[in-house]
Design a protein around this motif. Structure first.
Motif, PDB file in Angstrom:
ATOM      1  N   THR A  34      48.037  26.820  -0.136  1.00 16.52           N
ATOM      2  CA  THR A  34      47.509  25.975   0.941  1.00 16.52           C
ATOM      3  C   THR A  34      46.180  26.483   1.487  1.00 16.52           C
ATOM      4  O   THR A  34      45.433  25.703   2.077  1.00 16.52           O
ATOM      5  CB  THR A  34      48.522  25.861   2.095  1.00 16.52           C
ATOM      6  OG1 THR A  34      48.782  27.164   2.627  1.00 16.52           O
ATOM      7  CG2 THR A  34      49.820  25.229   1.614  1.00 16.52           C
ATOM      8  N   ASN A  35      45.886  27.776   1.296  1.00 19.13           N
ATOM      9  CA  ASN A  35      44.619  28.316   1.782  1.00 19.13           C
ATOM     10  C   ASN A  35      44.367  29.667   1.122  1.00 19.13           C
ATOM     11  O   ASN A  35      45.316  30.375   0.764  1.00 19.13           O
ATOM     12  CB  ASN A  35      44.642  28.486   3.300  1.00 19.13           C
ATOM     13  CG  ASN A  35      43.260  28.683   3.869  1.00 19.13           C
ATOM     14  OD1 ASN A  35      42.283  28.122   3.377  1.00 19.13           O
ATOM     15  ND2 ASN A  35      43.150  29.495   4.899  1.00 19.13           N
ATOM     16  N   VAL A  36      43.087  30.010   0.981  1.00 24.45           N
ATOM     17  CA  VAL A  36      42.694  31.308   0.422  1.00 24.45           C
ATOM     18  C   VAL A  36      41.485  31.812   1.190  1.00 24.45           C
ATOM     19  O   VAL A  36      40.522  31.068   1.412  1.00 24.45           O
ATOM     20  CB  VAL A  36      42.339  31.205  -1.079  1.00 24.45           C
ATOM     21  CG1 VAL A  36      41.846  32.551  -1.606  1.00 24.45           C
ATOM     22  CG2 VAL A  36      43.525  30.712  -1.892  1.00 24.45           C
ATOM     23  N   LEU A  37      41.537  33.071   1.589  1.00 23.54           N
ATOM     24  CA  LEU A  37      40.394  33.752   2.165  1.00 23.54           C
ATOM     25  C   LEU A  37      40.020  34.876   1.207  1.00 23.54           C
ATOM     26  O   LEU A  37      40.790  35.822   1.023  1.00 23.54           O
ATOM     27  CB  LEU A  37      40.711  34.309   3.552  1.00 23.54           C
ATOM     28  CG  LEU A  37      39.592  35.121   4.203  1.00 23.54           C
ATOM     29  CD1 LEU A  37      38.347  34.266   4.419  1.00 23.54           C
ATOM     30  CD2 LEU A  37      40.068  35.726   5.505  1.00 23.54           C
ATOM     31  N   ALA A  38      38.853  34.759   0.582  1.00 23.85           N
ATOM     32  CA  ALA A  38      38.381  35.771  -0.359  1.00 23.85           C
ATOM     33  C   ALA A  38      37.234  36.540   0.277  1.00 23.85           C
ATOM     34  O   ALA A  38      36.276  35.939   0.763  1.00 23.85           O
ATOM     35  CB  ALA A  38      37.924  35.114  -1.655  1.00 23.85           C
ATOM     36  N   THR A  39      37.348  37.859   0.289  1.00 20.20           N
ATOM     37  CA  THR A  39      36.302  38.710   0.848  1.00 20.20           C
ATOM     38  C   THR A  39      35.969  39.807  -0.152  1.00 20.20           C
ATOM     39  O   THR A  39      36.856  40.391  -0.774  1.00 20.20           O
ATOM     40  CB  THR A  39      36.731  39.337   2.183  1.00 20.20           C
ATOM     41  OG1 THR A  39      37.962  40.035   2.001  1.00 20.20           O
ATOM     42  CG2 THR A  39      36.902  38.283   3.258  1.00 20.20           C
ATOM     43  N   GLN A  40      34.667  40.069  -0.266  1.00 19.18           N
ATOM     44  CA  GLN A  40      34.230  41.114  -1.186  1.00 19.18           C
ATOM     45  C   GLN A  40      34.052  42.426  -0.425  1.00 19.18           C
ATOM     46  O   GLN A  40      33.486  42.447   0.670  1.00 19.18           O
ATOM     47  CB  GLN A  40      32.928  40.716  -1.869  1.00 19.18           C
ATOM     48  CG  GLN A  40      32.538  41.658  -2.984  1.00 19.18           C
ATOM     49  CD  GLN A  40      31.281  41.213  -3.713  1.00 19.18           C
ATOM     50  OE1 GLN A  40      30.403  40.586  -3.126  1.00 19.18           O
ATOM     51  NE2 GLN A  40      31.199  41.539  -4.985  1.00 19.18           N
ATOM     52  N   LYS A  41      34.518  43.507  -1.010  1.00 17.68           N
ATOM     53  CA  LYS A  41      34.385  44.839  -0.427  1.00 17.68           C
ATOM     54  C   LYS A  41      33.053  45.450  -0.851  1.00 17.68           C
ATOM     55  O   LYS A  41      32.421  44.989  -1.806  1.00 17.68           O
ATOM     56  CB  LYS A  41      35.553  45.734  -0.862  1.00 17.68           C
ATOM     57  CG  LYS A  41      36.911  45.184  -0.457  1.00 17.68           C
ATOM     58  CD  LYS A  41      36.998  45.090   1.034  1.00 17.68           C
ATOM     59  CE  LYS A  41      38.311  44.521   1.492  1.00 17.68           C
ATOM     60  NZ  LYS A  41      38.356  44.248   2.908  1.00 17.68           N
ATOM     61  N   LEU A  42      32.633  46.496  -0.185  1.00 16.88           N
ATOM     62  CA  LEU A  42      31.387  47.166  -0.543  1.00 16.88           C
ATOM     63  C   LEU A  42      31.417  47.690  -1.972  1.00 16.88           C
ATOM     64  O   LEU A  42      30.375  47.779  -2.628  1.00 16.88           O
ATOM     65  CB  LEU A  42      31.102  48.308   0.436  1.00 16.88           C
ATOM     66  CG  LEU A  42      30.722  47.869   1.852  1.00 16.88           C
ATOM     67  CD1 LEU A  42      30.564  49.081   2.757  1.00 16.88           C
ATOM     68  CD2 LEU A  42      29.459  47.035   1.845  1.00 16.88           C
ATOM     69  N   SER A  43      32.595  48.008  -2.483  1.00 18.80           N
ATOM     70  CA  SER A  43      32.740  48.494  -3.856  1.00 18.80           C
ATOM     71  C   SER A  43      32.469  47.400  -4.883  1.00 18.80           C
ATOM     72  O   SER A  43      32.311  47.679  -6.065  1.00 18.80           O
ATOM     73  CB  SER A  43      34.151  49.040  -4.072  1.00 18.80           C
ATOM     74  OG  SER A  43      35.098  47.975  -3.990  1.00 18.80           O
ATOM     75  N   GLY A  44      32.451  46.134  -4.428  1.00 15.36           N
ATOM     76  CA  GLY A  44      32.258  45.002  -5.330  1.00 15.36           C
ATOM     77  C   GLY A  44      33.554  44.289  -5.677  1.00 15.36           C
ATOM     78  O   GLY A  44      33.534  43.160  -6.152  1.00 15.36           O
ATOM     79  N   SER A  45      34.704  44.938  -5.451  1.00 11.65           N
ATOM     80  CA  SER A  45      35.984  44.277  -5.723  1.00 11.65           C
ATOM     81  C   SER A  45      36.293  43.280  -4.606  1.00 11.65           C
ATOM     82  O   SER A  45      35.638  43.268  -3.562  1.00 11.65           O
ATOM     83  CB  SER A  45      37.108  45.297  -5.870  1.00 11.65           C
ATOM     84  OG  SER A  45      37.395  45.908  -4.626  1.00 11.65           O
ATOM     85  N   TRP A  46      37.289  42.445  -4.840  1.00 17.94           N
ATOM     86  CA  TRP A  46      37.619  41.362  -3.925  1.00 17.94           C
ATOM     87  C   TRP A  46      39.032  41.500  -3.376  1.00 17.94           C
ATOM     88  O   TRP A  46      39.925  42.019  -4.054  1.00 17.94           O
ATOM     89  CB  TRP A  46      37.503  40.020  -4.649  1.00 17.94           C
ATOM     90  CG  TRP A  46      36.094  39.636  -4.961  1.00 17.94           C
ATOM     91  CD1 TRP A  46      35.346  40.053  -6.024  1.00 17.94           C
ATOM     92  CD2 TRP A  46      35.268  38.770  -4.202  1.00 17.94           C
ATOM     93  NE1 TRP A  46      34.102  39.496  -5.969  1.00 17.94           N
ATOM     94  CE2 TRP A  46      34.025  38.704  -4.871  1.00 17.94           C
ATOM     95  CE3 TRP A  46      35.444  38.040  -3.035  1.00 17.94           C
ATOM     96  CZ2 TRP A  46      32.969  37.938  -4.397  1.00 17.94           C
ATOM     97  CZ3 TRP A  46      34.394  37.268  -2.569  1.00 17.94           C
ATOM     98  CH2 TRP A  46      33.173  37.218  -3.241  1.00 17.94           C
ATOM     99  N   CYS A  47      39.220  41.004  -2.153  1.00 18.80           N
ATOM    100  CA  CYS A  47      40.547  40.838  -1.549  1.00 18.80           C
ATOM    101  C   CYS A  47      40.792  39.340  -1.391  1.00 18.80           C
ATOM    102  O   CYS A  47      39.901  38.597  -0.983  1.00 18.80           O
ATOM    103  CB  CYS A  47      40.623  41.488  -0.175  1.00 18.80           C
ATOM    104  SG  CYS A  47      40.607  43.274  -0.200  1.00 18.80           S
ATOM    105  N   PHE A  48      42.008  38.920  -1.730  1.00 10.49           N
ATOM    106  CA  PHE A  48      42.398  37.521  -1.594  1.00 10.49           C
ATOM    107  C   PHE A  48      43.590  37.436  -0.658  1.00 10.49           C
ATOM    108  O   PHE A  48      44.657  37.976  -0.952  1.00 10.49           O
ATOM    109  CB  PHE A  48      42.767  36.930  -2.954  1.00 10.49           C
ATOM    110  CG  PHE A  48      41.587  36.672  -3.843  1.00 10.49           C
ATOM    111  CD1 PHE A  48      41.056  35.399  -3.951  1.00 10.49           C
ATOM    112  CD2 PHE A  48      40.994  37.701  -4.557  1.00 10.49           C
ATOM    113  CE1 PHE A  48      39.948  35.163  -4.753  1.00 10.49           C
ATOM    114  CE2 PHE A  48      39.900  37.477  -5.368  1.00 10.49           C
ATOM    115  CZ  PHE A  48      39.365  36.202  -5.462  1.00 10.49           C
TER     116      PHE A  48
END
Length: 130
Positions: A34-48
């Motif tokens: 129903t929803n996704v918040l994707a954020t990129q970390k300083l390392s370049g990897s992502w959190c979903f």
């Protein structure tokens, strides 16, 4: 002749070009993102942070995971869900350290249940790098 038919079937599935985003069910028998918040970390990897809705019915039928795939259908990351969420709908769970190649600007997040697998509506995410 039979060899060519088998080879044709093999090559057509190997060279399938895109994930079919339009083939899904909206029934809550299938896990729905129903929803996704994707954020990129300083390392370049992502959190979903992914919100899922499903008609969880105890251990016999519940949403048991979600995955991040590219537009071709290749898995980039996943989150296993360890238990039913009968009384918590929709629910949100996060997964970090997902590595997305820099040339990819969009991904698909889709959820699954332990009875029907994937089949609910996928969610397209536009990635906004830092």
């Amino acid at each position: 002749m039979r060899f060519l038919l088998i080879l044709s079937m093999f090559t057509s599935s190997v060279f399938a070009s895109k994930f079919d985003i339009d083939a899904y069910s909206t029934s809550l028998e299938y896990a729905q993102v129903t929803n996704v918040l994707a954020t990129q970390k300083l390392s370049g990897s992502w959190c979903f942070g992914t919100s899922v809705r499903h008609n969880d019915q105890g251990w016999e039928h519940y949403a048991d995971g979600w995955e991040v795939i590219d537009l071709e259908g290749n898995q980039l990351g996943q989150r296993q869900l360890a238990h039913p969420h009968d009384n918590e709908q929709p629910f949100t769970r996060s997964q970090c350290d997902i590595k997305i190649p820099t040339e990819i600007s969009k991904v698909i997040v889709r959820a699954k249940c332990n009875k029907h697998g994937f089949g609910g509506k996928p969610f397209i995410v536009d990635l906004k790098p830092i």
